[in-house]
Design an enzyme around this catalytic site. Structure first.
Site, PDB file in Angstrom:
ATOM      1  N   TYR A  32      69.886  48.282  14.695  1.00 65.06           N
ATOM      2  CA  TYR A  32      69.369  47.534  15.849  1.00 65.06           C
ATOM      3  C   TYR A  32      69.476  46.043  15.519  1.00 65.06           C
ATOM      4  O   TYR A  32      68.500  45.290  15.539  1.00 65.06           O
ATOM      5  CB  TYR A  32      67.943  47.951  16.215  1.00 65.06           C
ATOM      6  CG  TYR A  32      67.734  47.918  17.713  1.00 65.06           C
ATOM      7  CD1 TYR A  32      68.333  48.870  18.523  1.00 65.06           C
ATOM      8  CD2 TYR A  32      66.992  46.909  18.312  1.00 65.06           C
ATOM      9  CE1 TYR A  32      68.181  48.825  19.900  1.00 65.06           C
ATOM     10  CE2 TYR A  32      66.848  46.852  19.686  1.00 65.06           C
ATOM     11  CZ  TYR A  32      67.446  47.822  20.474  1.00 65.06           C
ATOM     12  OH  TYR A  32      67.297  47.768  21.830  1.00 65.06           O
ATOM     13  N   HIS A  37      69.948  39.755  10.897  1.00 62.33           N
ATOM     14  CA  HIS A  37      70.906  40.589  10.164  1.00 62.33           C
ATOM     15  C   HIS A  37      72.280  39.907  10.106  1.00 62.33           C
ATOM     16  O   HIS A  37      72.945  39.918   9.070  1.00 62.33           O
ATOM     17  CB  HIS A  37      71.095  41.949  10.855  1.00 62.33           C
ATOM     18  CG  HIS A  37      69.856  42.778  10.971  1.00 62.33           C
ATOM     19  ND1 HIS A  37      69.236  43.012  12.181  1.00 62.33           N
ATOM     20  CD2 HIS A  37      69.121  43.442  10.047  1.00 62.33           C
ATOM     21  CE1 HIS A  37      68.184  43.794  11.992  1.00 62.33           C
ATOM     22  NE2 HIS A  37      68.088  44.062  10.707  1.00 62.33           N
ATOM     23  N   LYS A 149      62.567  37.154   5.183  1.00 61.03           N
ATOM     24  CA  LYS A 149      61.569  37.641   6.138  1.00 61.03           C
ATOM     25  C   LYS A 149      60.730  38.732   5.473  1.00 61.03           C
ATOM     26  O   LYS A 149      59.530  38.817   5.654  1.00 61.03           O
ATOM     27  CB  LYS A 149      62.293  38.190   7.369  1.00 61.03           C
ATOM     28  CG  LYS A 149      61.512  39.186   8.167  1.00 61.03           C
ATOM     29  CD  LYS A 149      61.221  38.669   9.547  1.00 61.03           C
ATOM     30  CE  LYS A 149      60.285  39.560  10.300  1.00 61.03           C
ATOM     31  NZ  LYS A 149      60.564  40.973  10.180  1.00 61.03           N
ATOM     32  N   LYS A 184      62.749  36.760  14.037  1.00 62.36           N
ATOM     33  CA  LYS A 184      63.496  37.856  14.678  1.00 62.36           C
ATOM     34  C   LYS A 184      63.216  39.159  13.945  1.00 62.36           C
ATOM     35  O   LYS A 184      63.147  39.195  12.718  1.00 62.36           O
ATOM     36  CB  LYS A 184      64.995  37.550  14.649  1.00 62.36           C
ATOM     37  CG  LYS A 184      65.360  36.459  15.616  1.00 62.36           C
ATOM     38  CD  LYS A 184      66.852  36.394  15.868  1.00 62.36           C
ATOM     39  CE  LYS A 184      67.160  35.276  16.833  1.00 62.36           C
ATOM     40  NZ  LYS A 184      67.513  35.710  18.167  1.00 62.36           N
TER      41      LYS A 184
HETATM   42  P1  AMP Z   1      65.822  45.768   8.478  1.00 64.52           P
HETATM   43  O1  AMP Z   1      66.939  46.278   9.319  1.00 64.52           O
HETATM   44  O2  AMP Z   1      64.638  45.291   9.253  1.00 64.52           O
HETATM   45  O3  AMP Z   1      65.480  46.691   7.329  1.00 64.52           O
HETATM   46  O4  AMP Z   1      66.376  44.433   7.793  1.00 64.52           O
HETATM   47  C1  AMP Z   1      67.564  44.443   7.041  1.00 64.52           C
HETATM   48  C2  AMP Z   1      67.675  43.138   6.306  1.00 64.52           C
HETATM   49  O5  AMP Z   1      67.709  42.059   7.241  1.00 64.52           O
HETATM   50  C3  AMP Z   1      66.487  42.874   5.370  1.00 64.52           C
HETATM   51  O6  AMP Z   1      66.956  42.311   4.159  1.00 64.52           O
HETATM   52  C4  AMP Z   1      65.653  41.902   6.162  1.00 64.52           C
HETATM   53  O7  AMP Z   1      64.865  41.054   5.356  1.00 64.52           O
HETATM   54  C5  AMP Z   1      66.725  41.103   6.882  1.00 64.52           C
HETATM   55  N1  AMP Z   1      66.144  40.471   8.068  1.00 64.52           N
HETATM   56  C6  AMP Z   1      65.474  41.077   9.091  1.00 64.52           C
HETATM   57  N2  AMP Z   1      65.036  40.169   9.987  1.00 64.52           N
HETATM   58  C7  AMP Z   1      65.429  38.950   9.507  1.00 64.52           C
HETATM   59  C8  AMP Z   1      65.272  37.610   9.974  1.00 64.52           C
HETATM   60  N3  AMP Z   1      64.608  37.320  11.096  1.00 64.52           N
HETATM   61  N4  AMP Z   1      65.823  36.614   9.246  1.00 64.52           N
HETATM   62  C9  AMP Z   1      66.488  36.885   8.092  1.00 64.52           C
HETATM   63  N5  AMP Z   1      66.670  38.125   7.601  1.00 64.52           N
HETATM   64  C10 AMP Z   1      66.148  39.142   8.291  1.00 64.52           C
END
Ligand code: AMP
Length: 282
Positions: A32, A37, A149, A184
């Site tokens: 998503y 990301h 984040k 985000k």
């Molecule tokens: P997730 O899909 O939420 O597990 O996130 C995957 C990766 O994207 C993780 O390393 C998160 O820290 C990074 N991530 C998610 N949201 C953000 C954001 N707003 N800014 C920077 N990195 C993000």
């Protein structure tokens, strides 16, 4: 760009890349995808010859009653975004591929995982460490990219890589925010219009806390209480935690000094959101 869903298909492709001496970057995600990301993927593309994005909603990092079933998923949109960001391969396994019957080995950490999100979500980091170790063993990247984040997750992964001697460079990437400041997150889609407005209280308290420390405040309790007051002014918000910890040990500090993480987790309605700031105070 290719999409594979089995470990053996991923390994075949990676093996060919290794034969050619190509440097590989990995961006682990739960899909998503949003611009947070994409910032990781673009950084990985700029620093590697090949980039793998894993898209896997990992059941073992969700606790009972959490949002594993309802977590948003859209592999078609994610594929288009990965391709436009320059990724070479999406690894998109089913849970049964990652955790076949009889899988009984887990990666567990103590200390760093006892605080913050680890305290509120006791099995979360075991799930994260296990799935990230598996992804590291499957993809064998040179570099892996994680967002600040999830600052505790970044610290935990760095420590795991050091403790378990993974030969992988971990790259931390800054928080990407909406134009009004909300960090985000795939979970922002759970918010209705009223909750979306209320969610701005996270960033308001983060920015206020950060400005206090930047102006010279060193009393952690004072900063925490000031931030809590701001969050409590929002009727839809319920604090899970507001804490200031040492960035390397995740232990609470009373005096703000060295590299510190100020992290918050707040429920807006039923949605749990996190945000943070990291400062290095000499
Ligand atoms: P997730 O899909 O939420 O597990 O996130 C995957 C990766 O994207 C993780 O390393 C998160 O820290 C990074 N991530 C998610 N949201 C953000 C954001 N707003 N800014 C920077 N990195 C993000």
């Amino acid at each position: 760009m290719e999409i594979v869903s089995t470990v053996s298909d991923a390994r075949k492709i990676i093996k060919e890349w290794k034969k050619k001496g190509l440097k590989t970057g990995l961006v682990p995600t739960m899909g998503y995808l949003h611009e947070g990301h994409l910032s990781l993927i673009k950084k990985a593309v700029s620093e590697n010859d090949r980039v793998v994005v894993s898209i896997f909603v990992n059941p073992t990092q969700f606790g009972p009653g959490e949002d594993y079933e309802t977590y948003p998923r859209d592999i078609n949109k994610d594929s288009a975004l990965c391709e436009s960001a320059g990724a070479d391969l999406i690894f998109h396994p089913e849970a049964s591929e990652m955790y076949p019957d009889g899988s009984c080995t887990y990666v567990n950490m103590t200390g760093l995982t006892d605080a913050l999100c680890g305290r509120s979500r006791p099995t979360h980091f075991q799930g994260v460490c296990t799935v990230v170790s598996k992804l590291f063993n499957i993809i064998t990247p040179d570099n892996a990219y994680f967002g600040m984040k999830d600052a505790q997750q970044l610290a935990v992964i760095k420590r795991m890589v050091s403790d378990l001697n993974f030969d992988i460079n971990i790259v931390g990437c800054p928080i990407i925010r909406e134009s009004d400041g909300l960090a985000k997150s795939s979970r922002n889609t759970y918010l209705n219009a009223e909750e979306r407005k209320a969610a701005l209280i996270l960033q308001k308290s983060i920015f206020f806390g950060e400005s206090l420390v930047k102006k010279g405040e060193r009393d952690a309790a004072f900063v925490i209480n000031s931030m809590k007051e701001i969050i409590e002014s929002e009727p839809l918000a319920k604090i899970d935690y507001v804490e200031i910890v040492d960035m390397n040990t995740m232990k609470n500090v009373s005096v703000i000094q060295g590299e510190i993480l100020c992290a918050i987790a707040v429920y807006i309605g039923k949605t749990r959101l996190i945000d943070n700031f990291i400062l290095n105070i000499c």
